[in-house]
Design a protein around this motif. Structure first.
Motif, PDB file in Angstrom:
ATOM      1  N   UNK A  13     -59.562 -36.082  -9.930  1.00  0.00           N
ATOM      2  CA  UNK A  13     -58.381 -35.210  -9.955  1.00  0.00           C
ATOM      3  C   UNK A  13     -57.223 -35.799 -10.765  1.00  0.00           C
ATOM      4  N   UNK A  14     -57.172 -37.128 -10.844  1.00  0.00           N
ATOM      5  CA  UNK A  14     -56.010 -37.699 -11.528  1.00  0.00           C
ATOM      6  C   UNK A  14     -56.064 -37.421 -13.036  1.00  0.00           C
ATOM      7  N   UNK A  23     -54.266 -41.335   0.734  1.00  0.00           N
ATOM      8  CA  UNK A  23     -53.223 -40.474   0.166  1.00  0.00           C
ATOM      9  C   UNK A  23     -51.859 -41.128   0.240  1.00  0.00           C
ATOM     10  N   UNK A  24     -51.567 -41.777   1.373  1.00  0.00           N
ATOM     11  CA  UNK A  24     -50.275 -42.433   1.556  1.00  0.00           C
ATOM     12  C   UNK A  24     -50.146 -43.649   0.650  1.00  0.00           C
ATOM     13  N   UNK A  40     -55.993 -34.042  -0.538  1.00  0.00           N
ATOM     14  CA  UNK A  40     -56.015 -33.681   0.885  1.00  0.00           C
ATOM     15  C   UNK A  40     -56.979 -32.538   1.131  1.00  0.00           C
ATOM     16  N   UNK A  41     -56.933 -31.505   0.287  1.00  0.00           N
ATOM     17  CA  UNK A  41     -57.812 -30.370   0.551  1.00  0.00           C
ATOM     18  C   UNK A  41     -59.266 -30.721   0.235  1.00  0.00           C
ATOM     19  N   UNK A  42     -59.477 -31.549  -0.788  1.00  0.00           N
ATOM     20  CA  UNK A  42     -60.856 -31.955  -1.093  1.00  0.00           C
ATOM     21  C   UNK A  42     -61.474 -32.683   0.097  1.00  0.00           C
ATOM     22  N   UNK A  43     -60.723 -33.630   0.677  1.00  0.00           N
ATOM     23  CA  UNK A  43     -61.226 -34.374   1.833  1.00  0.00           C
ATOM     24  C   UNK A  43     -61.462 -33.434   3.007  1.00  0.00           C
ATOM     25  N   UNK A  85     -60.948 -41.385  -2.392  1.00  0.00           N
ATOM     26  CA  UNK A  85     -60.971 -42.193  -3.616  1.00  0.00           C
ATOM     27  C   UNK A  85     -61.754 -41.465  -4.709  1.00  0.00           C
ATOM     28  N   UNK A  86     -62.932 -40.960  -4.317  1.00  0.00           N
ATOM     29  CA  UNK A  86     -63.754 -40.256  -5.304  1.00  0.00           C
ATOM     30  C   UNK A  86     -63.074 -38.999  -5.825  1.00  0.00           C
TER      31      UNK A  86
END
Ligand SMILES: Nc1ncnc2c1ncn2[C@@H]1O[C@H](COP(=O)(O)OP(=O)(O)O)[C@@H](O)[C@H]1O
Ligand SMILES: [Mg+2]
Lengths: 265, 120, 287
Positions: free
Chosen positions: A81-82, A177-178, A91-94, A75-76
């Motif tokens: 990023x948005x 993400x989904x 995905x890569x950040x997480x 979420x953060x």
């Protein structure tokens, strides 16, 4: 004058404390890795029992916490990023934050709360009841009997728990993400695998091993330094938790810096 | 401690020389269980004439011998107890549990009559 | 080893003798401190092998401290301890552990391992230090528990036992290695009279059958006179009497009589000292 004196005294106390931790760790390491080859017994069944308590029984709570931490991270990350229309980087950040930092750290926090505190309580109670004294008069070495099995269980199980926490964190990120970033499970896992490198995962697990080591040392040391009277056990337990969190953060700082300096560019 | 066995008729006598302690009683146990279980000796007699001191590990080994011999329906006896050995067996309330004789002859004879009341 | 000057008011007055190999325990000029505060002020005595020594003394006279020092739990600030002829106070951990396998100690509080059953408590030293078969150990555990009157309790946890049962289980554990030297800290304190008599009986039997040398700390005078070969009376960290049981019975030494006849301590402080103590002008005992 008094101020510098007290800084000096605090420094000496701190060094003495770290010295005590090193002595405990050294003694436990010797009991696990050296003494068995000199014909002394190692208490494998006690170590297995500890490994169950430290590792297996911590799985549910670790899974739950790291799943939510993964989701929170997502979420953060998405929040930032948005703005750049780069939600596919969630995905890569997480994956990177989880394996490098939050997996080991959150696992350590769970382990401190569950095991570090119970080490201090167990040994502290034994100290107050003269059980440690009794052990010594029976020629049983408290370090090899009490600390060594915990030490072995922790340096093995904390990294294992961490690996599982990393995985659950990725799942948590994936759930976000989904739901909110037009990923499918396939594309999320794909993006995660592309972002992960072995170095990140391994340094995270190595860190976790160090965490296991200091949590054991601090918990046991607090137990052994329990004073007379049963109310002291509570004090030891609390102080084991606080000091372990501090020690873990310190170890984290130092090891992360070292990994940064030695990392391949 | 030395331990040796000899056959006298149907019985086997186990001669123990020296103290029976925590550290050597596994040896005694092994000899006894070997005779009773594996060799199916019908009567095992332990000669304690030259045992000055026996600790509770030694006593426990004798108890194991007795138990296994009961299971095998064979017989198990002791003789030649020193004063201390007798005191240890009295302290542990085992003196009446074992078949105890004063001499080897009595122990061998005691085996002949099936319902011999053990000498005190 | 600097011999103490012989004291006049000391029955069986003895200057420190040379250490005899035939003694199970010899203590020479033993001083023990907790922090700054000295608890034992130069203690000397011998326990001949195969005998029972009873240490008498009021509460706080340093009996437990003496026992703890004899088994190596407190380090003396000076002096020597010989156990079975071997120096014990100033040796390496490994040597000390070797000697300790021949020593049993029953603590005032029992000190059973709370996370193990009674049977596991008694079995532990045997499992750790010997190669005995588990089935032999099981039989030994039952023998020891039977000797202290706890047959059938091997699967109980210490928390499920009464105070007296805990104490007896602790004695069984102290016996598990068939030690040559056995220490008891107040074995019968807080037990009902029948059980306490049983423990006295056990101590006598252990001495006879296993030739154990035994040191017992107790307040129970009747029990002391029953089991002791020798007695010492400890008063504020000093031995005020060291004699055989008969000599002790007939002693005319005032501090001994006072203890034996249970005379309350006379007031030693004067009125001024007392006032100063109440007003805090005399500092309290330093820890
Ligand atoms: N661990 C300790 N730290 C500081 N002082 C102690 C400690 N243990 C005992 N003491 C002190 O030592 C003195 C003797 O205690 P102790 O040997 O237990 O006496 P006893 O067993 O004869 O009743 C007491 O005044 C007690 O306050
Ligand atoms: Mg005491």
């Amino acid at each position: 004058m008094a101020f510098t004196d007290s800084i000096g005294a605090a420094t000496i106390d701190g060094l003495a404390y770290v010295g005590g931790l090193a002595r405990l760790t050294g003694g436990a390491a010797k009991a696990v890795f050296i003494s068995p080859f000199q014909g002394k017994r190692f208490h494998m069944s006690r170590a297995i029992h500890q490994a169950m308590a430290v590792g297996v029984e911590a799985l549910p709570i670790t899974s739950l916490i790291s799943f939510f931490i993964g989701a929170i991270l997502a979420v953060n990350a998405a929040y930032e990023l948005r703005k750049f229309g780069a939600l596919h980087l969630v995905a890569s950040a997480v994956a990177v934050s989880m394996t490098r930092e939050l997996g080991p750290l959150m696992t350590a926090v769970v382990v401190i709360g569950r095991s570090g505190s119970s080490f201090a309580a167990e040994i502290g109670t034994m100290k107050v009841n003269e059980e440690i004294d009794a052990m010594e008069t029976m020629a049983l070495e408290p370090i090899s009997f009490l600390v060594a099995p915990k030490f072995l269980a922790m340096i093995l199980m904390v990294p294992c728990l961490t690996a599982w926490a990393d995985f659950m964190g990725v799942l948590g990120g994936g759930a976000f993400g989904l739901a909110a970033a037009s990923f499918t499970w396939g594309s999320y896992i794909q993006a995660t695998l592309e972002a992960l490198i072995a170095h990140d995962i391994l340094t995270g697990l190595l860190k976790a091993m160090f965490f296991g080591l200091v949590i054991t040392a601090v918990g046991c040391q607090e137990g052994f330094s329990t004073g007379l009277g049963s109310e002291q056990v509570g004090r030891s337990t609390t102080s084991a938790v606080v000091k372990s969190i501090f020690a873990v953060v310190m170890v984290d700082l130092v090891s992360t810096t070292i990994f940064y300096l030695t990392a391949p560019r | 401690m030395d331990i040796s066995t000899r056959k006298v008729g149907a019985a086997t006598i186990v001669d123990v020389v020296g103290d029976i302690t925590l550290y050597n009683s596994p040896q005694v146990r092994k000899v006894l269980l070997d005779l009773i279980k594996d060799k199916k000796t019908p009567r095992v007699i332990v000669n304690l004439e030259r045992v000055k001191y026996i600790d509770s590990a030694g006593v426990a080994s004798l108890v194991e011998g007795l138990k296994v011999s009961r299971d095998q329906k064979s017989s198990f006896a002791l003789f030649g107890l020193s004063r201390t050995a007798r005191e240890v067996l009295e302290l542990t309330r085992l003196i009446k549990v074992f078949e105890v004789y004063n001499t080897e002859e009595e122990a061998l004879a005691g085996g002949a009559k099936t319902d011999a009341s053990p000498a005190r | 080893m600097s011999p103490l000057p012989p004291k006049k008011d000391y029955i069986g007055a003895m200057t420190p003798m040379p250490v005899k190999a035939s003694c199970a325990i010899s203590v020479r000029n033993l001083r023990v401190k907790y922090g700054e505060r000295e608890i034992l002020h130069g203690v000397n005595f011998d326990v001949p092998a195969g005998e029972t020594m009873v240490i008498l003394g009021g509460s706080g006279s340093g009996k437990s401290t003496l026992l703890r020092t004899l088994v190596g739990l407190e380090r003396p600030s000076s002096g020597e301890i010989y156990i079975m002829g071997k120096e014990f106070a100033n040796i390496s951990e490994d040597e000390r552990d070797e000697l300790r396998k021949g020593i049993g100690m029953s603590f005032q509080s029992g000190a059973l391992f709370g996370s193990m059953t009674v049977g596991e408590n008694v079995a532990l030293p045997l499992q750790e230090h010997t190669d005995l078969d588990p089935s032999t150990i099981e039989i030994m555990v039952r023998l020891k528990l039977d000797q202290v009157g706890l047959s059938g309790f091997e699967n109980y946890m210490p928390a499920q036992l009464s105070g007296g049962m805990k104490k007896r289980a602790a004695i069984a554990r102290a016996l598990s290695m068939d030690p040559q030297v056995l220490f008891f800290d107040e074995p019968s304190a807080g037990l009902d009279p029948i059980i306490a008599a049983g423990i006295d009986e056990l101590i006598l039997k252990l001495k006879r059958a296993f030739k154990m040398s035994i040191v017992v700390v107790t307040h129970e005078l009747a029990s002391a006179f029953l089991i002791a070969d020798r007695m010492i009376v400890l008063d504020k960290g000093v031995i005020v009497a060291d004699a055989t049981t008969d000599e002790m019975k007939n002693s005319t030494q005032p501090r001994v009589r006072q203890f034996l006849d249970r005379v309350p301590e006379p007031e030693v402080t004067g009125e001024i000292d007392y006032l100063q103590m109440l007003t805090g002008d005399i500092p309290p005992i330093r820890q």
